[in-house]
Design a protein around this motif. Sequence first.
Motif, PDB file in Angstrom:
ATOM      1  N   THR A 138      49.442  67.769 -16.083  1.00  0.00           N
ATOM      2  CA  THR A 138      49.645  68.232 -17.469  1.00  0.00           C
ATOM      3  C   THR A 138      48.497  69.153 -17.862  1.00  0.00           C
ATOM      4  O   THR A 138      47.518  69.308 -17.125  1.00  0.00           O
ATOM      5  CB  THR A 138      49.706  67.048 -18.462  1.00  0.00           C
ATOM      6  OG1 THR A 138      48.398  66.476 -18.576  1.00  0.00           O
ATOM      7  CG2 THR A 138      50.700  65.981 -18.006  1.00  0.00           C
ATOM      8  N   ILE A 147      51.977  65.335 -24.350  1.00  0.00           N
ATOM      9  CA  ILE A 147      52.032  65.616 -22.915  1.00  0.00           C
ATOM     10  C   ILE A 147      51.622  64.416 -22.070  1.00  0.00           C
ATOM     11  O   ILE A 147      51.844  64.422 -20.845  1.00  0.00           O
ATOM     12  CB  ILE A 147      51.144  66.829 -22.555  1.00  0.00           C
ATOM     13  CG1 ILE A 147      49.699  66.593 -23.000  1.00  0.00           C
ATOM     14  CG2 ILE A 147      51.706  68.106 -23.179  1.00  0.00           C
ATOM     15  CD1 ILE A 147      48.735  67.712 -22.593  1.00  0.00           C
ATOM     16  N   GLN A 200      49.360  75.860 -25.777  1.00  0.00           N
ATOM     17  CA  GLN A 200      48.829  75.057 -24.671  1.00  0.00           C
ATOM     18  C   GLN A 200      47.418  75.463 -24.279  1.00  0.00           C
ATOM     19  O   GLN A 200      47.010  75.334 -23.125  1.00  0.00           O
ATOM     20  CB  GLN A 200      49.764  75.129 -23.452  1.00  0.00           C
ATOM     21  CG  GLN A 200      51.117  74.498 -23.705  1.00  0.00           C
ATOM     22  CD  GLN A 200      51.925  74.317 -22.431  1.00  0.00           C
ATOM     23  OE1 GLN A 200      51.450  74.607 -21.330  1.00  0.00           O
ATOM     24  NE2 GLN A 200      53.143  73.839 -22.571  1.00  0.00           N
TER      25      GLN A 200
END
Length: 349
Positions: free
Chosen positions: A262, A178, A216
């Motif tokens: 991010t 990321i 995530q």
Amino acid sequence: MSANPGAGQRGPATPPANPGVTPPAPTTPPAPSAPPRPVHRPRTETPAETTTRLRPVPAEPDPVLSWSAPMAPGGVPGGGRPATSTFGRPDTHSRLFARRTRAQVVAAAVCLVLGTGLIGGAVTGAWLADGPEGPGTRHAFAVAGDLWHEVPVDQLFPPTVQGRGAGPGEADRVWTRIAVAPDSGCEGAFDALLGRALAPVGCERLLRATYTDATQSHVTTVGLLFTEADAAGMEALARRFDRERLDRRSDLMPLPYGAKGTASEGFGPEQRASWAISVLTDAPVVVYAVSGWADGRAVDEPQPAEDAMRSGATTAPAQAGLGHEARGLADRFERALRQRAGTPTERPS
């Protein structure tokens, strides 16, 4: 007295073996029609003589008998040229000499093969066992030191990394990149104490990227510190880290890299939960990874990956699998770097 004056000077005649048979009179060979040919005596010829009209004068030494002669099928030097004498008549002396030479060549070839095998085995053993002193390892060490400016970023830090069996209970993991930090020096990239511990090997370049897991919920920064040290310097640093257990001290944790926009945006020094550091001895590189939660929560008791991965560990980083995140990514980048450098040996992670 005999009528022949010379008869008294000769001994008595030998009586015939059979008195009843008269021996044949001796015959005299006919006179030759031409004088006899002199016996041929071979002589040594040199390239300066003008006998090439009859046969080629070999250079010294004769290539047929030389180890540098072209190899015929079957591996016998010079086997393609038969031994012939002048005008193409078979030369018996050459054949006898060739038989002796062929036996000598075969014996020498066997000795050469055995000797080459022994030497090759010794060299291979030294190449595998010498560690950083072996020629193969020295080459790989130099190649690894140049990877930071020769390998594209997408190959050093792939967009996706597969981690089969890398999670708790050998669960599979998939990490997605990321953020990638600009390549830089080491100023401000480490806490002061870790910076001093790494100072003896110097800093050629520092490359960093941050990954997140499939959900995530975790973020992990991976760092590749390319040092200025030689193999001896890396060995010395690895011994110190191992002897003083510097890779397990919470005051020597690497810093994370977070990027705005991010999942790592809130990943700062207070969010570090687990980490792993590997000082390589077959490459001038220090590989590290530091993990935390993607929601930005602070961690009061970070734990080194080896401790967080132990069975029965009950800390928050251990229960969340953050030790596996750090160790799993660090191991895979360490292996990938070795593969790219062609390192002949790999120390177990």
